[in-house]
Design a protein around this motif. Sequence first.
Motif, mmCIF file in Angstrom:
data_model
loop_
_atom_site.group_PDB
_atom_site.id
_atom_site.type_symbol
_atom_site.label_atom_id
_atom_site.label_comp_id
_atom_site.label_asym_id
_atom_site.label_seq_id
_atom_site.Cartn_x
_atom_site.Cartn_y
_atom_site.Cartn_z
ATOM 1 N N VAL A 1 27.901 8.496 -1.001
ATOM 2 C CA VAL A 1 27.567 8.292 -2.407
ATOM 3 C C VAL A 1 26.060 8.450 -2.528
ATOM 4 O O VAL A 1 25.301 7.812 -1.790
ATOM 5 C CB VAL A 1 28.019 6.905 -2.906
ATOM 6 C CG1 VAL A 1 27.509 6.639 -4.306
ATOM 7 C CG2 VAL A 1 29.531 6.794 -2.870
ATOM 8 N N GLU B 1 34.910 4.099 -9.270
ATOM 9 C CA GLU B 1 34.072 2.905 -9.182
ATOM 10 C C GLU B 1 34.084 2.403 -7.761
ATOM 11 O O GLU B 1 35.069 2.558 -7.039
ATOM 12 C CB GLU B 1 34.595 1.800 -10.097
ATOM 13 C CG GLU B 1 34.334 2.035 -11.560
ATOM 14 C CD GLU B 1 34.623 0.808 -12.403
ATOM 15 O OE1 GLU B 1 34.145 -0.295 -12.041
ATOM 16 O OE2 GLU B 1 35.337 0.954 -13.395
ATOM 17 N N LEU B 2 32.978 1.778 -7.358
ATOM 18 C CA LEU B 2 32.872 1.238 -6.017
ATOM 19 C C LEU B 2 31.958 0.026 -6.049
ATOM 20 O O LEU B 2 30.900 0.069 -6.678
ATOM 21 C CB LEU B 2 32.304 2.287 -5.053
ATOM 22 C CG LEU B 2 32.167 1.866 -3.599
ATOM 23 C CD1 LEU B 2 33.541 1.651 -2.966
ATOM 24 C CD2 LEU B 2 31.377 2.895 -2.821
ATOM 25 N N THR B 3 32.373 -1.048 -5.391
ATOM 26 C CA THR B 3 31.525 -2.226 -5.229
ATOM 27 C C THR B 3 31.061 -2.264 -3.782
ATOM 28 O O THR B 3 31.869 -2.178 -2.866
ATOM 29 C CB THR B 3 32.288 -3.517 -5.581
ATOM 30 O OG1 THR B 3 32.720 -3.429 -6.951
ATOM 31 C CG2 THR B 3 31.411 -4.739 -5.417
ATOM 32 N N VAL C 1 28.625 2.581 -9.257
ATOM 33 C CA VAL C 1 28.466 1.716 -8.103
ATOM 34 C C VAL C 1 27.936 0.353 -8.544
ATOM 35 O O VAL C 1 26.903 0.263 -9.204
ATOM 36 C CB VAL C 1 27.507 2.347 -7.064
ATOM 37 C CG1 VAL C 1 27.389 1.461 -5.834
ATOM 38 C CG2 VAL C 1 27.996 3.741 -6.674
#
Length: 99
Positions: free
Chosen positions: A46, A83-85, A16
């Motif tokens: 998450v 993946e995460l923004t 993240v």
Amino acid sequence: MRTFDLRSLDGKTVLVHSARDHHNPPSAVRGTIEIRTEAGGQRVAVVLEFPQMFATRAHRRTRLLAEEEVVRLLASENNGAFELTVPESLDPAAPAGDA
């Protein structure tokens, strides 16, 4: 959320990033995907674990994802990792998102 089963994501690793982080290279926090079954269907969360540091104690933060974030999360898959923004800060002292 769509009607497909998201349970296969439960327990997977997600990296993240914060959109507010302007470091080069950017920093990130490793989290775990958690699938929750609710009356309206499945929700994706998450879970971020923050270890004990000198001035702060260990804690965890849970962030529920919006549908468009789940779509981005699924598209980011690379060899079983994701993946995460997110728009907010990942600073452990910052207020939590959707816990």
